[in-house]
Design an enzyme around this catalytic site. Structure first.
Site, PDB file in Angstrom:
ATOM      1  CG  HIS A 101      -6.706 -48.739  30.585  1.00 17.74           C
ATOM      2  ND1 HIS A 101      -6.622 -47.936  30.529  1.00 17.74           N
ATOM      3  CD2 HIS A 101      -8.056 -49.003  30.347  1.00 17.74           C
ATOM      4  CE1 HIS A 101      -7.456 -47.156  29.919  1.00 17.74           C
ATOM      5  NE2 HIS A 101      -8.392 -47.577  29.923  1.00 17.74           N
ATOM      6  CD  GLU A 133      -2.912 -48.091  31.657  1.00 15.29           C
ATOM      7  OE1 GLU A 133      -3.655 -47.173  32.714  1.00 15.29           O
ATOM      8  OE2 GLU A 133      -2.340 -47.300  30.529  1.00 15.29           O
ATOM      9  CG  HIS A 142      -5.069 -44.204  34.082  1.00 18.52           C
ATOM     10  ND1 HIS A 142      -5.912 -45.645  33.169  1.00 18.52           N
ATOM     11  CD2 HIS A 142      -5.696 -43.960  34.594  1.00 18.52           C
ATOM     12  CE1 HIS A 142      -6.672 -45.742  33.409  1.00 18.52           C
ATOM     13  NE2 HIS A 142      -7.176 -44.790  34.460  1.00 18.52           N
ATOM     14  CD  GLU A 191      -2.948 -41.639  31.585  1.00 13.35           C
ATOM     15  OE1 GLU A 191      -2.136 -42.287  31.547  1.00 13.35           O
ATOM     16  OE2 GLU A 191      -3.756 -41.367  31.100  1.00 13.35           O
TER      17      GLU A 191
END
Length: 396
Positions: free
Chosen positions: A162, A165, A307, A366
């Site tokens: 992404h 990110e 991420h 994450e």
């Protein structure tokens, strides 16, 4: 650092002379398979650079070597046109300089151009690593993979699926840089001897899956696609929250793991957008195709996708995960303090597809907490957690 071989020199001798593991020197010279070398050929010594030095009053080769914690012969090896007793004040000699600090800087964001420059620099100083282009982005930027190690177990890590990110690229490259420093300096990473991991594990790193998207977030729209991305961004010039690739496709919603559910879900848009559009069909985007082919061609033993954000990680997919995944997840949870979540209502991600396709452990991590893009002020804390997970991935 490149040196000219003298008669009688061996790789074993260079390993002792520079305190560099034998296999790292051997792997830095793949065309040189024998340990008995030929005089005048050039050999790479990893973890060193060459620095010019001007002799000062009262200095000798021996004194210079002692002050810099070098062997006298290490200096003479780089200055074969000199005799030690002939060197005088004002002469310029070459000194081997051991690299003990990271190249990768973390004070400002890293776009695809900077990343390419860093990878080139690392390859020069650590020629035992291999760098491959596994695909290209929509705009033709290379998607690069770094390979380190020679073991049978293959551990894959990736970052910046992404665009907003991008901090994950910096975290992953810092891990790589620290690992290389550990290998060439003999220093442990959190108590683990890295040379053993080099022998046991082959590390596959794709530090920036979405180079076009990262560049868009950090540098603004490219001229050839300016109007197109502005329209997708609802007329705004602010791309700070953009997640997708340059065509407005979410690359982590591109894989054939219940992709149709994502396509038909109310949670996702039906046309190109800054986030959440899964594409017109699965694997429509060159970046996603490259990552799928990479996994198919290498059959990774485990996969970690970096991420942000949430301080949690996901490790299962519809019961396809193997039993060992739970044990690894428990260890990651223990060392990181992040919550281990087995199942979430999410599909078509790289980790999802990997687990479904290969029945091997996969993890979506994450890192950090807040709203993407996370600020660089969180980098140090994230890196500490990532280092712990990195060791688990290689050793557990």
């Amino acid at each position: 650092m490149e040196i000219c071989v003298r008669s009688g020199d061996t790789i074993e001798y260079y390993s002792h002379l520079f305190t560099i593991p034998f296999e790292l020197i051997l792997d830095s010279n793949p065309s040189q398979i024998q340990t008995s070398l030929n005089a005048s050929e050039m050999i790479n010594i990893p973890g060193f650079l060459v620095k010019p030095y001007i002799i000062k009053e009262g200095e000798t080769i021996s004194k210079i070597a002692t002050s810099r914690k070098l062997s006298t012969d290490a200096i003479l090896l780089l200055n074969q046109d000199y005799r030690a007793e002939e060197i005088k004040v004002g002469d310029t000699i070459l000194l081997p300089m051991r690299i003990t600090k990271p190249y990768f800087q973390t004070k400002s964001p890293c776009d695809s151009k900077k990343l390419g420059e860093y990878i080139t620099r690392l390859k020069k100083v650590y020629p035992f690593i291999n760098v491959f282009t596994v695909g290209t982005s929509v705009l033709g930027s290379p998607i690069q993979e770094i390979r380190i190690g020679k073991g049978k177990k293959i551990v894959h890590m990736n970052a910046s699926f992404h665009a907003n990110e991008w901090i994950t690229t910096m975290v992953l490259m810092s891990l790589v840089n620290n690992y290389l420093l550990s290998l060439t300096n003999g220093s442990p990473i959190r108590g683990e001897k890295s040379i053993q991991q080099y022998q046991d594990v082959q590390l596959s790193i794709v530090p920036m899956v979405n180079p076009d998207g990262v560049d868009l977030v950090l540098n603004g729209p490219p001229s050839l696609h300016h109007d197109e991305v502005i329209n997708m961004n609802e007329g705004s010039n602010d791309f700070v929250h953009w997640k997708a690739n340059i065509r407005g496709v979410d690359l982590n919603r591109q894989f054939p793991a219940n992709w149709e559910k994502v396509k038909n879900s109310n949670k996702h848009t039906n046309s190109p957008a800054p986030r959440d559009f899964p594409g017109s069909f699965s694997l429509s985007e060159p970046e996603a195709i490259a990552m799928a082919e990479l996994a198919k061609n290498n059959f990774f033993d485990r996969l970690l996708a970096f991420h942000t954000q949430g301080k949690e990680f996901y490790w299962g997919y519809e019961g396809h995960e193997p039993n060992e995944a739970e044990e690894i997840a428990k260890e990651i949870e223990r060392v990181s303090g992040y919550q281990a979540i087995r199942y979430v209502d999410s599909h078509a991600g790289y980790k999802d597809w990997y687990i479904q396709e290969f029945k091997r452990p996969g993890f979506t991590l994450e890192f950090g907490w807040g709203i993407n893009p996370l600020p660089l002020s969180q980098f140090a804390e994230i890196l500490k957690i990532a280092e712990k997970i990195f060791i688990v991935a290689l050793t557990y």
